[in-house]
Write an enzyme that holds these catalytic residues in place. Structure first.
Site, PDB file in Angstrom:
ATOM      1  N   LYS A 195      89.504  -6.647 -61.131  1.00 17.23           N
ATOM      2  CA  LYS A 195      89.959  -8.042 -61.107  1.00 17.23           C
ATOM      3  C   LYS A 195      91.483  -8.140 -61.273  1.00 17.23           C
ATOM      4  CE  LYS A 195      85.532  -9.422 -61.154  1.00 17.23           C
ATOM      5  NZ  LYS A 195      84.677  -8.449 -61.647  1.00 17.23           N
ATOM      6  N   ASP A 217      73.707  -6.933 -56.357  1.00 16.84           N
ATOM      7  CA  ASP A 217      73.940  -8.241 -55.742  1.00 16.84           C
ATOM      8  C   ASP A 217      74.701  -8.147 -54.436  1.00 16.84           C
ATOM      9  OD1 ASP A 217      76.286  -7.398 -56.858  1.00 16.84           O
ATOM     10  OD2 ASP A 217      76.824  -9.322 -57.731  1.00 16.84           O
ATOM     11  N   ASP A 265      79.123  -9.857 -51.375  1.00 15.62           N
ATOM     12  CA  ASP A 265      78.624  -9.854 -52.755  1.00 15.62           C
ATOM     13  C   ASP A 265      78.123 -11.269 -53.009  1.00 15.62           C
ATOM     14  OD1 ASP A 265      79.986 -11.289 -55.129  1.00 15.62           O
ATOM     15  OD2 ASP A 265      79.617  -9.334 -56.004  1.00 15.62           O
TER      16      ASP A 265
END
Ligand code: GDD
Ligand code: MG
Length: 361
Positions: free
Chosen positions: A156, A105, A217
């Site tokens: 993250k 992606d 992204d």
């Protein structure tokens, strides 16, 4: 050398657009997103790639076929999602050569040959490409030493863990087989949360290549629109089978664009699409094959997929409309709006901010 593109994610943040078209094949200037990554592989001399799939694998195969961007395509279909690490191991089995991995992606102008050259020069076992972003909390934060070795990988991270750092995992890896075989076959494993931290812990030759060019992204509708804007702004627009029929309007040969249609930014009109009289495009717009735009409509920063119909006099801004959807005459939408496949907004539908209308109720 083996190339694997991870294309098994569900693309939840792009719903409803990804409910029946998986994210890796959503159209970007009317070409499937995966084609851009395949072109990067082709530029580095690859002749074949494996698409690692698990969500709607048949749809991906239907769109991509057996060959794309000059590469032969193979498909690895996981019986159930194996996570990013398990998926690479599954797709690159047997682990008998160097593997290049792409997240499915991303859009970037990365020079893969330069990454491979860096990997060899460093004698790396694993190389990861990094990019810099403003907010690293949605990505994998990578801490490197002065020698380019990866010291820490934090997927993250919370703001308090970022420590002012902005270098993140750009989703491209080169992995030598002895490191790939650290991943057990057929087992669910996250390359970000398990494999990379393991390499750091073991002190393996794990290096980072910093990409200073373009990188995005495409995880949300906003980023999807931004990727279009960037592509249209940053590259000269040369689309095979299209020509500039009016200033700024690049139309496929059998598209019909009425005389006097005005474009204030770059516009792509797909095969068999029709644009009515008095239509005005602001900024950029991309119309998929078979779209029809009614007379007098105004479109600003919109991406319409195949067969979308926009009624006359509609005013649309920031709309991404899925296949065969319909936005009735005089519809008014602004902001950021995603309409799923086959969605239908009746004539005169409109959207506005609530403002202070209910203040005091
Ligand atoms: N085959 C397969 N199987 N593919 C998968 C699976 C799976 O179980 N899970 C995810 N993928 C694919 C997705 O399709 C996507 O191409 C890629 O793996 C990464 O998954 P995302 O869901 O897009 O992850 P992300 O965007 O939250 O984070 C990843 O990408 C960032 C950069 O774009 C991580 O790699 C981050 O570290 C990175 O910074
Ligand atoms: Mg992603």
């Amino acid at each position: 050398m083996h190339a694997v593109i991870l294309a098994g994610g569900k693309g939840t943040r792009l719903r409803p657009l990804t409910l029946d078209l998986p994210k890796p094949v959503v159209p970007l200037l009317n070409r499937p997103l995966l084609e851009y990554q395949l072109a990067m592989l082709a530029a580095a001399g690859f002749g074949r790639a494996t698409l690692s799939t698990s969500y709607q694998p048949d749809r991906i195969r239907e769109v991509m076929g057996d060959r794309s961007a000059g590469l032969d395509l193979g498909y690895a279909v996981e019986p159930e999602p194996l996570g990013t690490g398990g998926a690479v191991r599954f797709a690159a089995s047997p682990a008998d050569g160097t593997v290049v991995v792409f997240n499915g992606d991303i859009l970037s102008d990365l020079d893969l040959s330069a990454v491979l050259e860096f990997h060899r020069r460093k004698g790396a076992g694993v190389t990861i490409v990094l990019s810099e972003v403003e907010d690293p909390t949605n990505y994998g934060l990578v801490v490197t030493g002065a020698d380019g070795r990866v010291r820490q990988f934090l997927e993250k991270p919370g703001w308090d863990e970022t420590d002012g750092l902005r270098t993140i995992n750009a989703g491209t890896y080169v992995i030598e087989p002895e490191y790939l075989s650290l991943i057990k076959e057929g087992v669910h494993l996250s390359i970000e949360r398990e494999f990379f931290p393991l390499l750091v812990e073991r002190g393996d030759p794990f290096y980072a290549y910093v990409h200073r060019g373009y990188w995005i992204d495409i995880g949300t509708v906003g980023k999807y629109l931004k990727a279009h804007a960037d592509l249209l702004r940053l590259r000269p627009l040369t689309l095979p089978g299209h020509r500039e029929v009016l200033p700024g309007i690049h139309a496929a040969e059998d598209a019909v664009v009425a005389a006097g249609v005005e474009a204030r930014g770059p516009v792509v009109v797909g095969r068999g699409a029709r644009v009515g009289e008095g239509v005005v495009f602001s900024r950029f717009c991309v119309l998929g094959p078979g779209c029809t735009i009614g007379d007098g409509a105004h479109l600003d920063a919109c991406v319409l997929w195949d067969g979308v119909r926009v009624g006359e006099g509609a005013r649309l801004q920031g709309v991404v409309a899925g296949q065969e959807s319909r936005l009735g005459s005089h519809t008014r939408i602004s902001g950021l709006f995603a309409l799923g496949t086959g969605g239908h907004l009746p004539d005169y539908s409109h959207h506005a901010e609530m403002g202070e209308i209910l203040e005091g109720e």
